[in-house]
Design a protein around this motif. Structure first.
Motif, short mmCIF file in Angstrom:
data_model
loop_
_atom_site.label_atom_id
_atom_site.label_comp_id
_atom_site.label_asym_id
_atom_site.label_seq_id
_atom_site.Cartn_x
_atom_site.Cartn_y
_atom_site.Cartn_z
N SER A 232 0.79 -1.23 0.00
CA SER A 232 0.00 0.00 0.00
C SER A 232 0.82 1.28 0.00
N SER A 233 1.92 1.34 0.77
CA SER A 233 2.67 2.59 0.86
C SER A 233 4.05 2.33 1.43
N TRP A 234 4.95 3.31 1.26
CA TRP A 234 6.29 3.25 1.84
C TRP A 234 6.32 4.05 3.13
N GLU A 235 6.96 3.48 4.16
CA GLU A 235 7.13 4.15 5.43
C GLU A 235 8.62 4.23 5.74
N GLU A 236 9.10 5.44 6.03
CA GLU A 236 10.51 5.59 6.37
C GLU A 236 10.78 5.06 7.77
N VAL A 237 11.90 4.36 7.91
CA VAL A 237 12.31 3.78 9.19
C VAL A 237 13.50 4.57 9.72
N PRO A 238 13.40 5.17 10.91
CA PRO A 238 14.52 5.96 11.46
C PRO A 238 15.78 5.12 11.59
N LEU A 239 16.95 5.79 11.43
CA LEU A 239 18.23 5.10 11.40
C LEU A 239 19.25 5.78 12.29
N PRO A 240 20.29 5.02 12.73
CA PRO A 240 21.39 5.62 13.48
C PRO A 240 22.52 6.12 12.57
N GLY A 241 22.38 5.96 11.27
CA GLY A 241 23.41 6.38 10.32
C GLY A 241 22.92 6.22 8.90
N GLU A 242 23.86 6.31 7.93
CA GLU A 242 23.51 6.16 6.52
C GLU A 242 23.74 4.72 6.08
N VAL A 243 22.70 4.09 5.53
CA VAL A 243 22.76 2.69 5.11
C VAL A 243 23.10 2.62 3.61
N TRP A 259 27.38 3.21 5.96
CA TRP A 259 28.34 3.79 5.03
C TRP A 259 29.78 3.57 5.49
N GLU A 260 30.03 3.66 6.81
CA GLU A 260 31.39 3.53 7.32
C GLU A 260 31.83 2.08 7.49
N PRO A 285 33.31 -7.26 10.72
CA PRO A 285 34.21 -8.39 10.95
C PRO A 285 35.66 -7.98 11.15
N SER A 286 36.07 -6.88 10.48
CA SER A 286 37.47 -6.47 10.55
C SER A 286 37.56 -5.02 11.03
N PRO A 287 38.36 -4.74 12.05
CA PRO A 287 38.47 -3.36 12.51
C PRO A 287 39.14 -2.44 11.51
N GLU A 288 39.97 -2.98 10.62
CA GLU A 288 40.67 -2.16 9.64
C GLU A 288 39.86 -1.95 8.36
N VAL A 289 39.05 -2.96 7.99
CA VAL A 289 38.32 -2.91 6.72
C VAL A 289 36.83 -3.07 7.01
N GLY A 290 36.03 -2.11 6.59
CA GLY A 290 34.61 -2.15 6.86
C GLY A 290 33.87 -3.14 5.99
N ALA A 291 32.65 -3.47 6.39
CA ALA A 291 31.80 -4.37 5.60
C ALA A 291 31.24 -3.65 4.38
N SER A 292 31.04 -4.40 3.31
CA SER A 292 30.45 -3.84 2.09
C SER A 292 29.14 -4.51 1.72
N HIS A 293 28.92 -5.74 2.23
CA HIS A 293 27.72 -6.47 1.85
C HIS A 293 27.36 -7.45 2.96
N VAL A 304 30.53 -9.65 3.56
CA VAL A 304 31.72 -9.44 2.74
C VAL A 304 32.29 -8.08 3.11
N THR A 305 33.61 -8.02 3.36
CA THR A 305 34.25 -6.75 3.65
C THR A 305 34.77 -6.10 2.38
N LYS A 306 35.22 -4.86 2.51
CA LYS A 306 35.62 -4.08 1.33
C LYS A 306 36.86 -4.63 0.65
N ASP A 307 37.58 -5.53 1.31
CA ASP A 307 38.70 -6.21 0.66
C ASP A 307 38.29 -7.56 0.08
N ASN A 308 36.94 -7.79 -0.01
CA ASN A 308 36.36 -8.99 -0.64
C ASN A 308 36.53 -10.26 0.19
#
Length: 404
Positions: A232-243, A259-260, A285-293, A304-308
């Motif tokens: 029926s409609s879209w409802e925005e869900v509040p967030l603690p950051g940018e997804v 995002w980070e 998963p990794s303190p040096e490399v953030g997650a991407s997926h 999956v982290t940003k280093d694959n």
């Protein structure tokens, strides 16, 4: 065993499906445009078009998708005219919903989109609580609102009858664009994920559809069920950051990537609250490399982290949706997708081939090894071209695991 489907989008935006009973990727040639994402459930498949529109493909079945519209005609008795449409200023509308609070004239009903058609005209419901009424379908009461009866009495001062009209969903086995809301959303979508069909059996066919916008906002599609597949409609869900990406499992697991590179988990998802109550933050998963997926199933989370690098989250269940820790897995992938029975697929980093995780069982959810899927595309003789899929989701047709 009934067939199941594995869905994929290639780098050219074309949608393919691979049946567990087939030998090659089948191209959906009726797609109206190129697509960026695809996500599937038992009865339908959703996709995100390159025009940033949301498209729905409802699979044909023996059970038609029908929706019953209804409205009530209300009348009051007076000494001059008898029962008539001349109501008191304090009464409900002449045509209203069952509560009398909403004005619902017959001509005010419109089809929600071009994917629907009327089955027939309006007609009077001549049954009341399982018993036939008089020919014109009226039920009587002392006043609005009150308890109604099919029998007219000496003190019956008001009456009402229900009018019914059915509409049928006609856009089966084709990609139909979901109509936009009366007010356009502030920014286009960049990712979608559907699931939640195991949270409750009522209403039948209820799904949860989550979407991420280019500005990092998250939206939830309200009202998706069997007789209303578009929602029926879209409802925005509040967030603690940018997804940047989101994943919804068949039950109550919903994870998203910030995002980070950190991850958030939706808590408080229940039968009565399918979009949940709050978010919990989980370190990547990794303190040096953030997650991407990230991708979730019934009781597993893969990332999956940003280093694959590929990671498995241990200790995840309905009572502990955040899990307890990460385990590094062998292999380098760009995306990962959890399907039925927590089976896992991924797209390779170097060759862009589709891989299947072998050895995933209830007692060993992380599996044993990756195996590339060798299946040619529709119309091609070799399987080399099957290596250009960049996004895949699974769907169950008859509640059976995908067998490849």
């Amino acid at each position: 065993m009934p067939a199941s489907l594995l869905w994929a989008v290639d780098v050219h935006g074309r949608i393919y499906s691979l049946s567990s009973a087939g030998q090659q990727w089948e191209l959906w040639r009726d797609a109206p445009m190129e697509f960026k994402r695809v996500t599937a459930a038992q009865q339908c498949c959703w996709s995100l078009g390159c025009d940033n529109g949301i498209y729905l493909n409802v699979f044909a079945s023996d059970v038609p998708v029908r929706y019953r519209e209804e409205t009530y005609e209300n009348q009051r008795w007076n000494p001059v005219d008898g029962f008539s449409e001349r109501l008191l200023p304090s009464d409900r509308w002449q045509w209203s919903d069952v509560t009398g609070l909403q004005h619902q004239p017959l001509h005010g009903f419109q089809l929600p989109s071009s994917s629907w058609e009327w089955e027939g005209d309006w007609y009077v419901d001549e049954n009341f609580e399982g018993e036939p009424t008089e020919k014109e379908g009226w039920t009587y009461s002392i006043d609005f609102p009150s308890t109604y009866t099919k029998d007219k009495k000496w003190n019956s001062c008001v009456r009402r009858r229900r009018w019914i009209r059915y509409r049928r969903y006609k856009a089966m086995d084709t990609w139909a664009k979901i109509p936009s809301q009366p007010m356009s959303l502030p920014d286009p979508f960049s990712d979608i994920s559907c699931g939640g069909w195991e949270v409750t059996e009522e209403p039948r066919g209820r799904l949860s559809l989550w979407a991420v916008s280019l500005q990092g906002k998250v939206w939830f599609r309200e009202g998706i069920c069997h007789h209303n597949p578009e929602g029926s409609s879209w409802e925005e869900v509040p967030l603690p950051g940018e997804v940047v990406q989101i994943s919804c499992g068949p039950g109550d697991l919903v994870w998203a990537v910030l995002w980070e590179g950190k991850l958030i988990v939706r808590e408080g998802i229940t039968r009565d609250c399918p979009k949940g109550l709050s978010w919990a933050l989980v370190e990547g998963p990794s303190p040096e490399v953030g997650a991407s997926h990230v991708s979730v199933g019934s009781s597993v989370v893969w990332a999956v982290t940003k280093d694959n690098k590929v990671w498995f989250r241990r200790g995840v269940n309905s009572h502990n949706p955040c899990g307890s820790g990460w385990i590094s897995m062998v292999g380098e992938m760009i995306t990962i997708s959890v399907g039925l029975h927590d089976q896992v697929w991924a797209v390779g980093c170097e060759d862009r081939a589709v891989y299947f995780r072998q050895g995933v069982t209830f007692s060993e959810l992380s599996g044993k090894t990756w195996r590339a899927i060798s299946a040619p595309r529709d119309g091609e003789r070799s399987h080399s071209s099957a290596s250009s899929h960049q996004r895949l989701e699974t769907t169950q047709v008859d509640r059976c695991p995908v067998c490849l």
